[in-house]
Motif scaffolding. Structure first.
Motif, PDB file in Angstrom:
ATOM      1  N   ASP A 124       7.282 -13.341  10.762  1.00  0.00           N
ATOM      2  CA  ASP A 124       8.148 -14.427  11.231  1.00  0.00           C
ATOM      3  C   ASP A 124       7.486 -15.197  12.378  1.00  0.00           C
ATOM      4  O   ASP A 124       7.492 -16.430  12.391  1.00  0.00           O
ATOM      5  N   ARG A 125       6.884 -14.481  13.316  1.00  0.00           N
ATOM      6  CA  ARG A 125       6.199 -15.126  14.447  1.00  0.00           C
ATOM      7  C   ARG A 125       5.071 -16.034  13.967  1.00  0.00           C
ATOM      8  O   ARG A 125       4.906 -17.156  14.456  1.00  0.00           O
ATOM      9  N   LEU A 126       4.278 -15.546  13.020  1.00  0.00           N
ATOM     10  CA  LEU A 126       3.129 -16.314  12.541  1.00  0.00           C
ATOM     11  C   LEU A 126       3.561 -17.523  11.713  1.00  0.00           C
ATOM     12  O   LEU A 126       2.948 -18.591  11.805  1.00  0.00           O
ATOM     13  N   ARG A 127       4.603 -17.363  10.922  1.00  0.00           N
ATOM     14  CA  ARG A 127       5.124 -18.510  10.158  1.00  0.00           C
ATOM     15  C   ARG A 127       5.626 -19.598  11.100  1.00  0.00           C
ATOM     16  O   ARG A 127       5.403 -20.783  10.856  1.00  0.00           O
ATOM     17  N   LYS A 128       6.305 -19.180  12.181  1.00  0.00           N
ATOM     18  CA  LYS A 128       6.806 -20.146  13.169  1.00  0.00           C
ATOM     19  C   LYS A 128       5.666 -20.879  13.869  1.00  0.00           C
ATOM     20  O   LYS A 128       5.843 -22.002  14.331  1.00  0.00           O
ATOM     21  N   ARG A 129       4.503 -20.257  13.938  1.00  0.00           N
ATOM     22  CA  ARG A 129       3.314 -20.915  14.509  1.00  0.00           C
ATOM     23  C   ARG A 129       2.675 -21.898  13.528  1.00  0.00           C
ATOM     24  O   ARG A 129       1.740 -22.604  13.888  1.00  0.00           O
ATOM     25  N   GLY A 130       3.113 -21.868  12.291  1.00  0.00           N
ATOM     26  CA  GLY A 130       2.559 -22.763  11.286  1.00  0.00           C
ATOM     27  C   GLY A 130       1.329 -22.211  10.584  1.00  0.00           C
ATOM     28  O   GLY A 130       0.578 -22.963   9.963  1.00  0.00           O
ATOM     29  N   TYR A 131       1.115 -20.905  10.666  1.00  0.00           N
ATOM     30  CA  TYR A 131      -0.020 -20.302   9.974  1.00  0.00           C
ATOM     31  C   TYR A 131       0.158 -20.474   8.464  1.00  0.00           C
ATOM     32  O   TYR A 131       1.278 -20.427   7.950  1.00  0.00           O
ATOM     33  N   SER A 132      -0.949 -20.618   7.757  1.00  0.00           N
ATOM     34  CA  SER A 132      -0.906 -20.712   6.306  1.00  0.00           C
ATOM     35  C   SER A 132      -0.439 -19.374   5.728  1.00  0.00           C
ATOM     36  O   SER A 132      -0.543 -18.327   6.370  1.00  0.00           O
ATOM     37  N   ALA A 133       0.051 -19.417   4.489  1.00  0.00           N
ATOM     38  CA  ALA A 133       0.515 -18.199   3.827  1.00  0.00           C
ATOM     39  C   ALA A 133      -0.598 -17.161   3.729  1.00  0.00           C
ATOM     40  O   ALA A 133      -0.371 -15.959   3.925  1.00  0.00           O
ATOM     41  N   VAL A 134      -1.825 -17.607   3.472  1.00  0.00           N
ATOM     42  CA  VAL A 134      -2.972 -16.695   3.375  1.00  0.00           C
ATOM     43  C   VAL A 134      -3.233 -16.021   4.721  1.00  0.00           C
ATOM     44  O   VAL A 134      -3.440 -14.807   4.794  1.00  0.00           O
ATOM     45  N   LYS A 135      -3.191 -16.802   5.785  1.00  0.00           N
ATOM     46  CA  LYS A 135      -3.459 -16.269   7.124  1.00  0.00           C
ATOM     47  C   LYS A 135      -2.339 -15.317   7.566  1.00  0.00           C
ATOM     48  O   LYS A 135      -2.602 -14.284   8.184  1.00  0.00           O
ATOM     49  N   VAL A 136      -1.101 -15.643   7.241  1.00  0.00           N
ATOM     50  CA  VAL A 136       0.017 -14.755   7.563  1.00  0.00           C
ATOM     51  C   VAL A 136      -0.166 -13.426   6.853  1.00  0.00           C
ATOM     52  O   VAL A 136      -0.090 -12.354   7.465  1.00  0.00           O
ATOM     53  N   LYS A 137      -0.443 -13.489   5.549  1.00  0.00           N
ATOM     54  CA  LYS A 137      -0.595 -12.259   4.766  1.00  0.00           C
ATOM     55  C   LYS A 137      -1.744 -11.400   5.287  1.00  0.00           C
ATOM     56  O   LYS A 137      -1.613 -10.178   5.418  1.00  0.00           O
ATOM     57  N   GLU A 138      -2.872 -12.026   5.583  1.00  0.00           N
ATOM     58  CA  GLU A 138      -4.037 -11.292   6.094  1.00  0.00           C
ATOM     59  C   GLU A 138      -3.710 -10.563   7.398  1.00  0.00           C
ATOM     60  O   GLU A 138      -4.052  -9.393   7.574  1.00  0.00           O
ATOM     61  N   ASN A 139      -3.024 -11.248   8.308  1.00  0.00           N
ATOM     62  CA  ASN A 139      -2.709 -10.646   9.605  1.00  0.00           C
ATOM     63  C   ASN A 139      -1.622  -9.586   9.510  1.00  0.00           C
ATOM     64  O   ASN A 139      -1.703  -8.555  10.179  1.00  0.00           O
ATOM     65  N   VAL A 140      -0.617  -9.806   8.683  1.00  0.00           N
ATOM     66  CA  VAL A 140       0.434  -8.805   8.505  1.00  0.00           C
ATOM     67  C   VAL A 140      -0.141  -7.541   7.873  1.00  0.00           C
ATOM     68  O   VAL A 140       0.178  -6.418   8.291  1.00  0.00           O
ATOM     69  N   LEU A 141      -1.006  -7.700   6.898  1.00  0.00           N
ATOM     70  CA  LEU A 141      -1.648  -6.541   6.282  1.00  0.00           C
ATOM     71  C   LEU A 141      -2.534  -5.804   7.291  1.00  0.00           C
ATOM     72  O   LEU A 141      -2.516  -4.570   7.364  1.00  0.00           O
ATOM     73  N   ALA A 142      -3.281  -6.542   8.091  1.00  0.00           N
ATOM     74  CA  ALA A 142      -4.124  -5.914   9.118  1.00  0.00           C
ATOM     75  C   ALA A 142      -3.274  -5.100  10.090  1.00  0.00           C
ATOM     76  O   ALA A 142      -3.660  -3.995  10.494  1.00  0.00           O
ATOM     77  N   GLU A 143      -2.114  -5.627  10.439  1.00  0.00           N
ATOM     78  CA  GLU A 143      -1.216  -4.898  11.351  1.00  0.00           C
ATOM     79  C   GLU A 143      -0.678  -3.642  10.679  1.00  0.00           C
ATOM     80  O   GLU A 143      -0.661  -2.569  11.281  1.00  0.00           O
ATOM     81  N   ALA A 144      -0.252  -3.758   9.429  1.00  0.00           N
ATOM     82  CA  ALA A 144       0.283  -2.599   8.716  1.00  0.00           C
ATOM     83  C   ALA A 144      -0.769  -1.503   8.539  1.00  0.00           C
ATOM     84  O   ALA A 144      -0.439  -0.317   8.533  1.00  0.00           O
ATOM     85  N   LEU A 145      -2.028  -1.901   8.424  1.00  0.00           N
ATOM     86  CA  LEU A 145      -3.125  -0.945   8.224  1.00  0.00           C
ATOM     87  C   LEU A 145      -3.713  -0.409   9.530  1.00  0.00           C
ATOM     88  O   LEU A 145      -4.671   0.363   9.496  1.00  0.00           O
ATOM     89  N   ASP A 146      -3.178  -0.815  10.671  1.00  0.00           N
ATOM     90  CA  ASP A 146      -3.686  -0.373  11.980  1.00  0.00           C
ATOM     91  C   ASP A 146      -5.125  -0.816  12.222  1.00  0.00           C
ATOM     92  O   ASP A 146      -5.878  -0.157  12.951  1.00  0.00           O
ATOM     93  N   THR A 147      -5.536  -1.912  11.636  1.00  0.00           N
ATOM     94  CA  THR A 147      -6.941  -2.329  11.678  1.00  0.00           C
ATOM     95  C   THR A 147      -7.499  -2.407  13.093  1.00  0.00           C
ATOM     96  O   THR A 147      -8.562  -1.838  13.375  1.00  0.00           O
ATOM     97  N   ILE A 148      -6.814  -3.086  13.983  1.00  0.00           N
ATOM     98  CA  ILE A 148      -7.369  -3.256  15.334  1.00  0.00           C
ATOM     99  C   ILE A 148      -7.350  -1.941  16.105  1.00  0.00           C
ATOM    100  O   ILE A 148      -8.302  -1.632  16.824  1.00  0.00           O
ATOM    101  N   LEU A 149      -6.310  -1.139  15.942  1.00  0.00           N
ATOM    102  CA  LEU A 149      -6.292   0.162  16.618  1.00  0.00           C
ATOM    103  C   LEU A 149      -7.447   1.029  16.133  1.00  0.00           C
ATOM    104  O   LEU A 149      -8.151   1.648  16.940  1.00  0.00           O
ATOM    105  N   ILE A 150      -7.676   1.061  14.833  1.00  0.00           N
ATOM    106  CA  ILE A 150      -8.774   1.870  14.284  1.00  0.00           C
ATOM    107  C   ILE A 150     -10.120   1.384  14.822  1.00  0.00           C
ATOM    108  O   ILE A 150     -10.953   2.189  15.253  1.00  0.00           O
TER     109      ILE A 150
END
Length: 170
Positions: A91-117
């Motif tokens: 929701d935050r990223l959509r409100k920023r106007g991110y493209s659907a591809v960029k939203v999906k990429e970032n939401v998936l990265a968050e769900a996968l703990d990418t940055i923490l790993i």
């Protein structure tokens, strides 16, 4: 001491850093340091590609905070990883106007703990603080970070689990 505040876009890095700046911390934005390291602009992903290794190798140590989604690769003494529940992040990223591809990429990265790993791979298991910003007030998050920087809050990570969102349909 150099401190990194990192996390997926939309987790609150810039907002928290503004509060910390107001408290007197020297805060530098990652995006203000990467211009000469840009390799290309990826129009499909609505992103820029930088030479992360060269950026990290040439990054001058700062006494203060560097905030951005790849600052965890820097040789910081302390790293804070901000997290956000994927549906709220979407929701935050959509409100920023991110493209659907960029939203999906970032939401998936968050769900996968990418940055923490990646943070644990770069820094081991010491001096990392993971904070869930999903419903936390910016000022409260900044206060916890201030305590961590001052050594008044212990390092702690690994309790956030967004795996239930891996099948989440965007």
């Amino acid at each position: 001491m150099m401190v990194s505040i990192t996390g997926t876009p939309g987790t609150g890095k810039t907002a928290v850093s503004s509060v910390l700046r107001a408290k007197g911390y020297n805060v530098l934005a990652q995006n203000d340091t990467i211009e000469k390291y840009i390799l290309e602009k990826d129009e499909e992903r609505d992103a820029i590609v930088i030479d992360e290794d060269l950026w990290a190798d040439e990054f001058p140590a700062v006494d203060g905070i560097i905030e951005g989604h790849i600052t965890h690769i820097l040789p910081s003494e302390r790293v804070i990883v901000l997290r956000c529940r994927p549906d709220v992040l979407e929701d935050r990223l959509r409100k920023r106007g991110y493209s659907a591809v960029k939203v999906k990429e970032n939401v998936l990265a968050e769900a996968l703990d990418t940055i923490l790993i990646e943070t644990v791979e770069c820094h081991g298991d010491e001096e990392i603080l993971e904070l869930d910003t999903t419903s936390a007030a910016v000022e409260d998050t900044a206060a916890m970070i201030d305590e961590f920087i001052k050594g008044l809050r212990p390092a702690h990570f690994g309790d956030t689990d967004w795996s239930e969102f891996l099948g989440y349909d965007l």
